[in-house]
Structure formats: structure tokens, C-alpha cells
Design a protein around this motif. Sequence first.
Motif, mmCIF file in Angstrom:
data_model
loop_
_atom_site.group_PDB
_atom_site.id
_atom_site.type_symbol
_atom_site.label_atom_id
_atom_site.label_comp_id
_atom_site.label_asym_id
_atom_site.label_seq_id
_atom_site.Cartn_x
_atom_site.Cartn_y
_atom_site.Cartn_z
ATOM 1 N N LEU A 167 3.992 -15.175 -64.669
ATOM 2 C CA LEU A 167 3.917 -14.520 -63.355
ATOM 3 C C LEU A 167 4.743 -13.093 -63.209
ATOM 4 N N ILE A 168 5.970 -13.071 -63.903
ATOM 5 C CA ILE A 168 6.855 -12.083 -63.685
ATOM 6 C C ILE A 168 6.255 -10.793 -64.741
ATOM 7 N N ALA A 169 5.911 -11.083 -65.918
ATOM 8 C CA ALA A 169 5.374 -10.125 -66.841
ATOM 9 C C ALA A 169 4.134 -9.579 -66.651
ATOM 10 N N ARG A 227 -0.086 -11.688 -56.044
ATOM 11 C CA ARG A 227 -0.252 -13.336 -55.728
ATOM 12 C C ARG A 227 0.793 -13.898 -55.017
ATOM 13 N N TRP A 228 2.212 -13.679 -55.792
ATOM 14 C CA TRP A 228 3.065 -14.488 -55.585
ATOM 15 C C TRP A 228 4.289 -13.842 -54.437
ATOM 16 N N ALA A 229 4.311 -12.518 -54.707
ATOM 17 C CA ALA A 229 5.016 -11.664 -53.780
ATOM 18 C C ALA A 229 4.253 -10.957 -52.612
ATOM 19 N N PHE A 286 12.451 -12.661 -54.668
ATOM 20 C CA PHE A 286 11.419 -12.893 -55.941
ATOM 21 C C PHE A 286 11.517 -14.416 -56.513
ATOM 22 N N CYS A 287 12.537 -14.849 -56.557
ATOM 23 C CA CYS A 287 12.777 -16.060 -57.297
ATOM 24 C C CYS A 287 12.209 -17.109 -56.201
ATOM 25 N N VAL A 288 12.296 -17.290 -54.920
ATOM 26 C CA VAL A 288 11.822 -18.083 -54.130
ATOM 27 C C VAL A 288 10.594 -17.948 -53.879
ATOM 28 N N SER A 289 9.815 -16.775 -54.054
ATOM 29 C CA SER A 289 8.359 -16.484 -53.916
ATOM 30 C C SER A 289 7.733 -17.101 -55.076
ATOM 31 N N ILE A 290 8.328 -16.941 -55.993
ATOM 32 C CA ILE A 290 7.622 -17.469 -57.501
ATOM 33 C C ILE A 290 7.615 -19.307 -57.276
#
Length: 158
Positions: free
Chosen positions: A22-24, A31-33, A133-137
Motif C-alpha cells: 500500500l505504501i510502495a 484508496r487508503w489516504a 498516513f499510519c492511521v489511514s493505512i
Amino acid sequence: MSRRTVTVRRFIAAPPEVVFDLIADNSAWGRWAIGLESEREAEGHDHPDGVGAIRKVGRAPVASREEITAFDPPRSLSYKLLTGLPLQDYEASVMVEQVTDGSLLTWAGSFVPVNGVQSAGGATALRAALGSFCVSIARYVSRDDGDDDLSVHEGTVD
């Protein structure tokens, strides 16, 4: 003035491969952010999102261009800011570690402040962005409610 570093950690109830992808994969950020746009401007040398890849992240007036400087799936990646944010010499690394029942995501960003005001303001903004970002993921992959209880740990080092 010395380099300022902000580190955010969060447990995510998903395997490291899922979190890392998801990050890379910059095309996944939308989709996540929620509300954040991301696109690949240039592909990396050995992988489309790997070393040398340039991605655009954000939405005007807060948008940036970043270059991937290290890429070790599914464990880590690093990037540096090319343009777009008022942070001098900004660099970040993302590490995903396997832990019981999921992953520990560590996102650390650092910059060189040009003055004391930027040092405090830049660190506050960076902490908020990386934490978001961390919470969204976590929400995206595990239906985490995003509460800041025992799963978010932050630190700022001068």
C-alpha cells in the motif's frame, strides 16, 4: 541548526506484504489516504515503484515530488523530497516489521530547519501527516477505528 526527526509507529493488523504494498504502490494511495492523490512520474530502475521512481503526492497547493532512494520489499523503503514542501533536505524511511498478529509500521521523516519557528512548526506538521498516513493505512486494511490509544507512538529528536 541540527536535523529534526519525527518518528511515528503503529501496529497494523495485516501482514507486512499488504502494508508495504500500500505504501510502495503510489497508485494505491488514493484508496487508503482519502482525498490524497498520487501518481508515478517516473519508474524506478528495477521495479516501477523502486529506487529512482519519482512520485507526485498530494493535491495543490500542498503537493510534493519525491524520489525513492531505497527499496527492499516488503521491509522498507526510503525517499527524499524533490519539490513541493517547505522542508529543507527532507528525507524519510518506512519500515514494516512482522509482529504477532500483524505488522509494526515505522515512518520516520527528517529535515533541516532554517530557523526555530520552522523547527517547531515543521515537526508538528510532519508528525500530523505521518501519523495520519499510519492511521489511514490501519483503517483501510483492518477496519481500525483510528483511536490514538496504545497503537500510536511518536517521538521527535533534535
